[in-house]
Design an enzyme around this catalytic site. Structure first.
Site, PDB file in Angstrom:
ATOM      1  N   LYS A 184       0.875  -1.369   0.176  1.00  0.00           N
ATOM      2  CA  LYS A 184      -0.044   0.044  -0.166  1.00  0.00           C
ATOM      3  C   LYS A 184       0.757   1.111  -0.229  1.00  0.00           C
ATOM      4  O   LYS A 184       0.756   2.193  -0.790  1.00  0.00           O
ATOM      5  CB  LYS A 184      -1.035   0.052   1.112  1.00  0.00           C
ATOM      6  CG  LYS A 184      -1.352   1.499   1.550  1.00  0.00           C
ATOM      7  CD  LYS A 184      -2.436   1.390   2.873  1.00  0.00           C
ATOM      8  CE  LYS A 184      -1.798   1.763   4.292  1.00  0.00           C
ATOM      9  NZ  LYS A 184      -1.332   3.031   4.120  1.00  0.00           N
ATOM     10  N   ASN A 185       1.933   1.263   0.784  1.00  0.00           N
ATOM     11  CA  ASN A 185       2.672   2.330   1.017  1.00  0.00           C
ATOM     12  C   ASN A 185       3.750   2.839  -0.060  1.00  0.00           C
ATOM     13  O   ASN A 185       4.359   3.608  -0.018  1.00  0.00           O
ATOM     14  CB  ASN A 185       3.302   2.461   2.356  1.00  0.00           C
ATOM     15  CG  ASN A 185       2.335   2.694   3.495  1.00  0.00           C
ATOM     16  OD1 ASN A 185       1.014   2.873   3.116  1.00  0.00           O
ATOM     17  ND2 ASN A 185       2.879   2.440   4.817  1.00  0.00           N
TER      18      ASN A 185
ATOM     19  N   CYS B 149      -4.570  12.644  12.907  1.00  0.00           N
ATOM     20  CA  CYS B 149      -5.227  11.277  12.852  1.00  0.00           C
ATOM     21  C   CYS B 149      -5.178  10.878  14.016  1.00  0.00           C
ATOM     22  O   CYS B 149      -4.619  11.154  14.999  1.00  0.00           O
ATOM     23  CB  CYS B 149      -4.752  10.524  11.694  1.00  0.00           C
ATOM     24  SG  CYS B 149      -3.487   9.499  12.109  1.00  0.00           S
TER      25      CYS B 149
ATOM     26  N   ARG C  59       0.706  14.465  12.999  1.00  0.00           N
ATOM     27  CA  ARG C  59       0.984  14.255  11.830  1.00  0.00           C
ATOM     28  C   ARG C  59       1.054  15.317  10.836  1.00  0.00           C
ATOM     29  O   ARG C  59       0.522  15.475   9.905  1.00  0.00           O
ATOM     30  CB  ARG C  59       0.216  13.140  11.181  1.00  0.00           C
ATOM     31  CG  ARG C  59       0.211  11.748  12.046  1.00  0.00           C
ATOM     32  CD  ARG C  59      -0.163  10.616  11.174  1.00  0.00           C
ATOM     33  NE  ARG C  59       0.633  10.190  10.229  1.00  0.00           N
ATOM     34  CZ  ARG C  59      -0.134   9.087   9.477  1.00  0.00           C
ATOM     35  NH1 ARG C  59      -1.084   8.529   9.591  1.00  0.00           N
ATOM     36  NH2 ARG C  59       0.720   8.690   8.536  1.00  0.00           N
TER      37      ARG C  59
ATOM     38  N   ASP D 101       4.975   0.582  12.234  1.00  0.00           N
ATOM     39  CA  ASP D 101       3.823  -0.182  11.737  1.00  0.00           C
ATOM     40  C   ASP D 101       3.675  -1.594  12.299  1.00  0.00           C
ATOM     41  O   ASP D 101       2.666  -2.281  11.955  1.00  0.00           O
ATOM     42  CB  ASP D 101       3.669  -0.144  10.051  1.00  0.00           C
ATOM     43  CG  ASP D 101       3.432   1.308   9.713  1.00  0.00           C
ATOM     44  OD1 ASP D 101       3.827   1.504   8.584  1.00  0.00           O
ATOM     45  OD2 ASP D 101       3.066   2.409  10.401  1.00  0.00           O
TER      46      ASP D 101
ATOM     47  N   ARG E 175      -8.387  -0.534   4.516  1.00  0.00           N
ATOM     48  CA  ARG E 175      -7.563   0.634   4.083  1.00  0.00           C
ATOM     49  C   ARG E 175      -6.375  -0.020   3.644  1.00  0.00           C
ATOM     50  O   ARG E 175      -5.850   0.491   2.508  1.00  0.00           O
ATOM     51  CB  ARG E 175      -7.460   1.763   5.064  1.00  0.00           C
ATOM     52  CG  ARG E 175      -8.589   2.346   5.448  1.00  0.00           C
ATOM     53  CD  ARG E 175      -8.325   3.623   6.162  1.00  0.00           C
ATOM     54  NE  ARG E 175      -6.992   4.426   5.315  1.00  0.00           N
ATOM     55  CZ  ARG E 175      -6.177   5.620   5.875  1.00  0.00           C
ATOM     56  NH1 ARG E 175      -6.758   5.821   7.098  1.00  0.00           N
ATOM     57  NH2 ARG E 175      -5.451   6.245   5.161  1.00  0.00           N
TER      58      ARG E 175
END
Ligand code: EPZ
Length: 422
Positions: free
Chosen positions: A22-23, A119, A124, A307, A399
């Site tokens: 994803k990233n 968030c 952030r 993460d 997500r």
């Protein structure tokens, strides 16, 4: 609304194939905005954040062709954009939308992007992105919750990031590839996803040297062409399955496992007693009968990735001994701890530090996901807890994990997705 329901106590076994990262996919798709011709991407994961990104590209006026059959790429053609704005209703669902700024400033000299709010895991801010753009000649103005940036022609600069920032490095790299002259990025992020983006941009005709180190040197060029690119495997998804195998005492084979993407996690998994070895068909991960406690501190790549912190904490709740976990990247990334305590975990939070005392067993309970990786941590806890666990608010999960419950079910977990009645 949906939830994930599972029954704990089943060691995982079998094979799993990791989806595209994803990233990595997110900055790559935004990088396509820089090309005079189309970019074609393979191994893009099917995720909510990808859909949000494609919707944003289309709102700018890019054409997006989604694959209709297997092995067909996503094609992004952004020759002539109609708008140069990333609207609030898209940015609020995905803060990575700020990655439009670099490409729009570089190619069109203008960008209007909604400031991403905070968030769940922290404030952030994007001050380091904006400071670098100003160093490159952009005029930045913030009004009504939007960042308005303009630059006749960006010029190279020597940028030193006060804090290592992944999307900051990516955003400024995308601005620099079409800027006039040389840009040097110091204290740059070294994540594999930064390297993947630099590889795409160099294929498109950019001159980026040093990706993967803390100093990138970029010579600006006149224009870039489209290119074809395959997204690297998702190291965070891969590590999530490795932790799952370790804590369930299972044995799984990761078909496209790439150990170099997560050395720091490998070291920690071996400390808790897992066995990891490269086999002909992929990466084998075997969990011990009982995991041993170990300490960890998160850090930018190649350190232990933030993460993985929530998922690793879930494993430490049932370890032999106590574990001290220090979260150095985000200021509020322990929200999964209280949900784990509801399942019987013994966790004390003191600022950036969590002290986890291993307990014999967790007990299944209804719990609430607060962010993407916390959702994964709660699923891992449910895989080992006695009885039934329900994880609610799994839109966070969707997500960043492609069909995770199907992948876990194929590995022998008793897990399914269900509708929440009210
Ligand atoms: C990227 O977020 C990832 N997202 C995050 O993954 C990941 O947790 C994070 O990097 C750290 O590895 C994507 O790549 C899309 P940062 P990013 O800028 O770039 C501070 C997930 O679960 N900072 O590296 O937003 C910031 O507050 C997500 O997939 C500033 O102060 O993170 C944080 O404390 C969650 N000013 C630290 O730097 C800035 O201008 C690192 O943030 C930018 C960042």
């Amino acid at each position: 609304m949906q939830k994930i329901v599972m029954e704990g106590g089943h060691p995982l076994s079998g094979e799993v194939t990791i989806s595209g990262a994803k990233n990595s996919a997110l900055p790559l798709l935004f990088g396509a905005l820089l090309g005079e011709t189309a970019c074609h991407f393979h191994n893009i994961p099917k995720l909510r954040d990808i859909n949000t990104t494609l919707a944003l590209l289309e709102s700018l006026g890019a054409t997006v062709e989604r694959p209709t059959k297997k092995n067909q790429p996503y094609t992004i053609e952004a020759q002539r954009l109609k708008h140069l704005e990333a609207p609030y209703d898209l940015v609020k669902t995905m803060r990575a939308s700020v990655l439009v700024m670099g490409p729009l400033l570089a190619k069109y000299g203008k960008a209007r992007v909604s400031l991403p709010g905070g968030c769940a895991i922290g404030a952030r801010p994007i001050n380091l992105h904006l400071k670098a753009f100003e160093q490159m000649g952009a005029k930045i103005h913030i009004e009504g919750g939007y960042v308005e940036a303009e630059a006749k022609k960006l010029h190279g600069a020597r940028v030193h990031f006060d804090t290592v920032t992944v999307t900051g490095t990516e955003n400024v790299m995308m601005a620099a590839v079409l800027a006039k002259g040389e840009t040097i990025l110091e204290n740059a992020a070294r994540e594999p996803e930064v390297i993947d983006l630099a590889n795409l941009l160099n294929k498109m005709g950019a001159h980026i040297v040093g990706a993967g180190t803390d100093t990138l040197t970029i010579q600006g060029v006149e224009s870039l062409n489209g290119a074809t690119h395959t997204v690297i495997p998702d190291r965070i998804e891969m590590g999530t399955f490795m932790i799952a195998a370790a804590m369930t005492g299972g044995s799984i084979l990761i078909r496209n496992g790439e150990l170099s993407l997560l050395e720091a996690l490998r070291v920690k998994l071996e400390e808790v007693g897992a066995k990891i070895k490269i086999e002909e068909k992929g990466l084998r991960v075997e969990g011990p009968k009982h995991v041993q406690a170990t300490d960890l501190t998160t850090a930018p790549f190649p350190g232990f990735a933030t993460d993985f912190q929530a998922q690793f904490m879930a494993m430490m709740t049932i370890a032999h001994g106590s574990s001290v976990i220090v979260e150095t990247i985000f200021e509020n990334r322990f929200m999964h701890a209280q949900e784990l305590v509801r399942m019987g975990a013994d966790i004390k939070i003191e600022g950036k530090t969590a002290i986890v005392k291993g307990v014999k067993k967790l007990s299944g309970a209804p719990v609430m996901a607060s962010d993407l990786r916390a959702s994964a941590a709660l699923i891992l806890a449910g895989l080992v807890a006695d009885g039934l666990t329900e994880v609610h608010r799994i839109y966070h999960l969707d997500r960043g994990y492609e069909e995770i419950e199907k992948k876990f079910r194929k590995l022998g977990a008793r897990i399914k997705r269900a509708q929440v009645k009210y």
